[in-house]
Design an enzyme around this catalytic site. Structure first.
Site, mmCIF file in Angstrom:
data_model
loop_
_atom_site.group_PDB
_atom_site.id
_atom_site.type_symbol
_atom_site.label_atom_id
_atom_site.label_comp_id
_atom_site.label_asym_id
_atom_site.label_seq_id
_atom_site.Cartn_x
_atom_site.Cartn_y
_atom_site.Cartn_z
ATOM 1 N N ALA A 40 42.935 7.547 -14.512
ATOM 2 C CA ALA A 40 41.902 7.355 -13.498
ATOM 3 C C ALA A 40 41.876 8.516 -12.513
ATOM 4 O O ALA A 40 40.798 8.996 -12.117
ATOM 5 C CB ALA A 40 42.133 6.036 -12.759
ATOM 6 N N ASP A 43 40.393 11.505 -14.330
ATOM 7 C CA ASP A 43 38.942 11.349 -14.467
ATOM 8 C C ASP A 43 38.237 11.614 -13.140
ATOM 9 O O ASP A 43 37.133 12.164 -13.111
ATOM 10 C CB ASP A 43 38.606 9.939 -14.965
ATOM 11 C CG ASP A 43 39.027 9.721 -16.417
ATOM 12 O OD1 ASP A 43 39.165 10.717 -17.138
ATOM 13 O OD2 ASP A 43 39.216 8.558 -16.815
ATOM 14 N N LYS A 124 38.842 3.249 -28.294
ATOM 15 C CA LYS A 124 39.328 4.614 -28.069
ATOM 16 C C LYS A 124 40.857 4.564 -28.107
ATOM 17 O O LYS A 124 41.511 4.169 -27.150
ATOM 18 C CB LYS A 124 38.827 5.156 -26.735
ATOM 19 C CG LYS A 124 39.187 6.615 -26.494
ATOM 20 C CD LYS A 124 38.565 7.104 -25.191
ATOM 21 C CE LYS A 124 38.890 8.580 -24.972
ATOM 22 N NZ LYS A 124 40.337 8.804 -24.734
ATOM 23 N N GLU A 181 42.980 9.636 -35.240
ATOM 24 C CA GLU A 181 44.037 9.567 -34.240
ATOM 25 C C GLU A 181 45.357 9.178 -34.892
ATOM 26 O O GLU A 181 45.451 8.150 -35.566
ATOM 27 C CB GLU A 181 43.672 8.528 -33.186
ATOM 28 C CG GLU A 181 44.141 8.850 -31.802
ATOM 29 C CD GLU A 181 43.321 9.952 -31.147
ATOM 30 O OE1 GLU A 181 43.744 10.411 -30.067
ATOM 31 O OE2 GLU A 181 42.273 10.357 -31.684
ATOM 32 N N LYS A 302 28.680 6.010 -30.329
ATOM 33 C CA LYS A 302 28.059 7.180 -30.962
ATOM 34 C C LYS A 302 26.684 6.787 -31.493
ATOM 35 O O LYS A 302 26.505 5.671 -32.010
ATOM 36 C CB LYS A 302 28.926 7.707 -32.114
ATOM 37 C CG LYS A 302 30.293 8.210 -31.676
ATOM 38 C CD LYS A 302 31.162 8.576 -32.863
ATOM 39 C CE LYS A 302 32.566 8.967 -32.406
ATOM 40 N NZ LYS A 302 33.478 9.211 -33.544
ATOM 41 N N LYS A 326 35.264 4.106 -20.491
ATOM 42 C CA LYS A 326 36.666 3.880 -20.149
ATOM 43 C C LYS A 326 36.859 2.506 -19.509
ATOM 44 O O LYS A 326 35.995 2.000 -18.798
ATOM 45 C CB LYS A 326 37.152 4.978 -19.184
ATOM 46 C CG LYS A 326 37.015 6.403 -19.715
ATOM 47 C CD LYS A 326 37.896 6.653 -20.908
ATOM 48 C CE LYS A 326 39.345 6.867 -20.530
ATOM 49 N NZ LYS A 326 39.627 8.090 -19.789
#
Length: 579
Positions: A40, A43, A124, A181, A302, A326
């Site tokens: 946070a 960001d 994510k 990932e 997306k 997020k």
């Protein structure tokens, strides 16, 4: 967010500061796997930079964070350029941000305001991004994201991950890069730390990973692939890079093909969502976040149609057709027991909140950062206060609100003396930090500089961890980095100490010997000189050729400065003749 700068000079100064600060945190997160601020907070820095650039577009810097992905690759792995850049996604933090994202997509594509734009939605994953290249349907190369243009070659290590097939089936394109990932699930992470503790000669010296992402990143970046093979790494596919052909015309159908080829894809992947359906997916995933076996920090959207993705293209470092929504930081309430002070290697005094233990996001928290004196004043905290704690990411949490701020009492006084050496602690003009002026007479600064000197980004000496550095310092064996290379003189004494055996002592001394001729940039960075980070160290060595040449230039500059000061000093008064 504080008000934006009002002049070019103010904006340029803040953009320069943000570029340096964000680059520092990028290196800690992407290269060192050791973040020191929350997601946070990071960001917020990026949003501040973006807002100032929007207001002052003529001041956008060549090294702007908006143009940079990740951080430079680690130095011990071969660097390889990506066939296609591996960009990161812009972030959104609210439903309004997602609606704005769709509005931008429609305007760019000249669509009606109510035109349907199908989206894919998926978690994510908090891991290490990797691009895996197949030629002739055989795995030939695997690269980490790196800085988006150049990654680290981890091919041998990726071959040990069971989730990643060595070959693709017939019918797959001749050239195809699967991107996804590498991660470690929560149970495997706990087991790995438990195994490392059990196998250590001395439990107090056992290496422990801070969180699953650090464990995954450290395991994938091993020099020895057999070490990677012993670690429980997993993989989720979420996209692709260069390809000689695509099996379909939509994001969701290509991901389905990648799944058919043997790659895991998250069960929460949702194809073809409208805005409402995508937001519903976000809420559903957020609700089950704590129960998922792997760490996530948001949901990725997306544009599903690939022809629209091609038209939308990229802006700066991010695609126009994707957004990372997020999750908000996780919070809890607890009581502030006390405020302690930690002294860093540059003398910075950092206040730390000592808390009544509380569980935040599945982790028991007892300490939280208070950043600096200004933050203490802003929160008006005092031992005994009831506070709101926030944990966004797996780093030291922070206090975001004080529920007792309206109680009548005095302000907590920030120390004016260093708690370690009692030297004056001062706040320099234009800075928010208070620093100990004791320099190397301060034992805390000496220990922190020694820890920095042997850290992975500096000389990277195996076996010299924080506890070992402290043990040797307390014994009087270590005062400066040079003393590390004299530890062999203490071999017999070390063998008599609890937890040290011949094998561990010999391994430590051998590791030290291999660093007697270190990389010059690593050595310069490891000296811990204020304002000289990894990039500056490399630039200085490149410009001057060696550390000794830099030392000569610095010595001459110091001498010249002293001479000029002597010349411009006012004349000394004549000795008094009074008796």
């Amino acid at each position: 967010m504080p008000p934006l700068p009002t002049t070019d000079a103010e904006a340029a100064a803040e953009l320069a500061q943000l570029a340096t600060e964000i680059a520092h945190h990028n290196r800690l997160y992407h290269t060192d796997d050791a973040p020191e601020i929350s997601d946070a907070d990071y960001d917020a820095l990026v949003r501040r930079n973006t807002a100032i650039e929007a207001a002052f577009p003529h001041l956008i810097r060549p090294d702007s964070p908006s143009k940079i992905v990740g951080a430079a690759p680690a130095t011990h792995l071969a660097k390889v350029a990506h066939a296609r850049p591996m960009f990161s996604l812009d972030n959104g933090f609210s439903e309004e941000d997602v609606a704005d994202f769709l509005g931008r997509v429609r305007r760019f594509l000249s669509l009606a305001d109510d035109a349907e734009v199908a989206l894919t939605a998926e978690p994510k994953i908090d891991g290490l991004s990797c691009s895996i290249r197949y030629e002739g349907r055989r795995l030939v190369q695997a690269l980490t994201r790196g800085d988006g243009q150049v990654g680290e070659d981890v091919t041998a290590n990726v071959r040990t991950i069971a989730d990643i097939p060595a070959t693709l089936p017939d019918g797959a394109p001749d050239v195809f890069e699967v991107r996804g990932e590498v991660y470690m699930d929560k149970g495997a992470f706990a087991d790995l730390n438990g195994r490392m503790l059990a196998e250590a000669d001395d439990p107090d010296k056992a290496r422990q990973f801070a969180n699953p992402r650090n464990a995954a990143a450290g395991s994938l970046r091993q020099k020895d692939s057999s070490v990677t093979a012993s670690r429980p790494l997993r993989f989720f596919a979420w996209g692709w890079g260069e390809t000689s052909d695509l099996p379909s015309t939509t994001q969701s159908e290509v991901i389905a093909a990648i799944r058919r080829w043997g790659f895991p894809v998250t069960a929460q992947f949702t194809p073809g969502s409208t805005l409402d359906a995508a937001l519903a997916t976000y809420k559903a995933i957020e609700a089950e976040r704590a129960d998922l076996p792997f760490d996530i920090d948001g949901v990725v959207y997306k544009v599903d149609r690939l022809d629209w993705q091609a038209r939308l293209g990229f802006v700066g470092r991010a695609p126009r057709w994707g957004l990372a929504h997020k999750f908000p930081a996780q919070q809890a309430q607890t009581t502030l027991r006390a405020i302690g002070i930690q002294v860093g290697r540059t003398g910075k005094l950092t206040p730390v909140a000592r808390l009544e233990p509380v569980t935040v996001g599945g982790v028991v928290v007892t300490n939280a950062t208070l950043h600096n004196a200004d933050e203490i004043a802003r929160l008006n905290v005092w031992p005994g206060d009831r506070v709101v704690l926030q944990r966004a990411g797996d780093v030291i949490p922070q206090i975001v609100d004080n529920l007792s701020r309206d109680e009548t009492r005095g302000a907590w006084a920030f120390p004016t003396l260093c708690p370690e050496c009692q030297s004056d602690a001062v706040r320099e003009d234009g800075e928010v930090d208070v620093r100990c002026t004791g320099g190397l007479i301060c034992p805390a600064q000496r220990v922190e500089r020694l820890k920095h000197f042997v850290s992975r980004a500096a000389l990277d000496i195996d076996g010299l961890g924080e506890k070992t550095i402290r043990e040797f310092f307390d014994l009087g064996w270590l005062h400066s980095p040079a003393d590390i290379f004299r530890l062999a003189a203490h071999r017999d004494e070390l063998l008599t100490r609890e937890g040290w055996k011949q094998k561990s002592v010999d391994a430590l001394l051998a590791a030290i010997e291999t660093k007697r001729s270190p990389d010059p940039a690593r050595l310069l960075f490891g000296l811990g000189i204020r304002h000289i980070g990894q990039t500056t160290a490399r630039d200085l060595v490149k410009a001057f050729g060696s550390v000794s040449a830099i030392e000569d230039v610095a010595t001459r500059a110091h001498d010249d400065l002293g001479a000029r000061a002597e010349l411009t000093a006012p004349p000394r008064p004549a000795p008094s003749t009074r008796s």
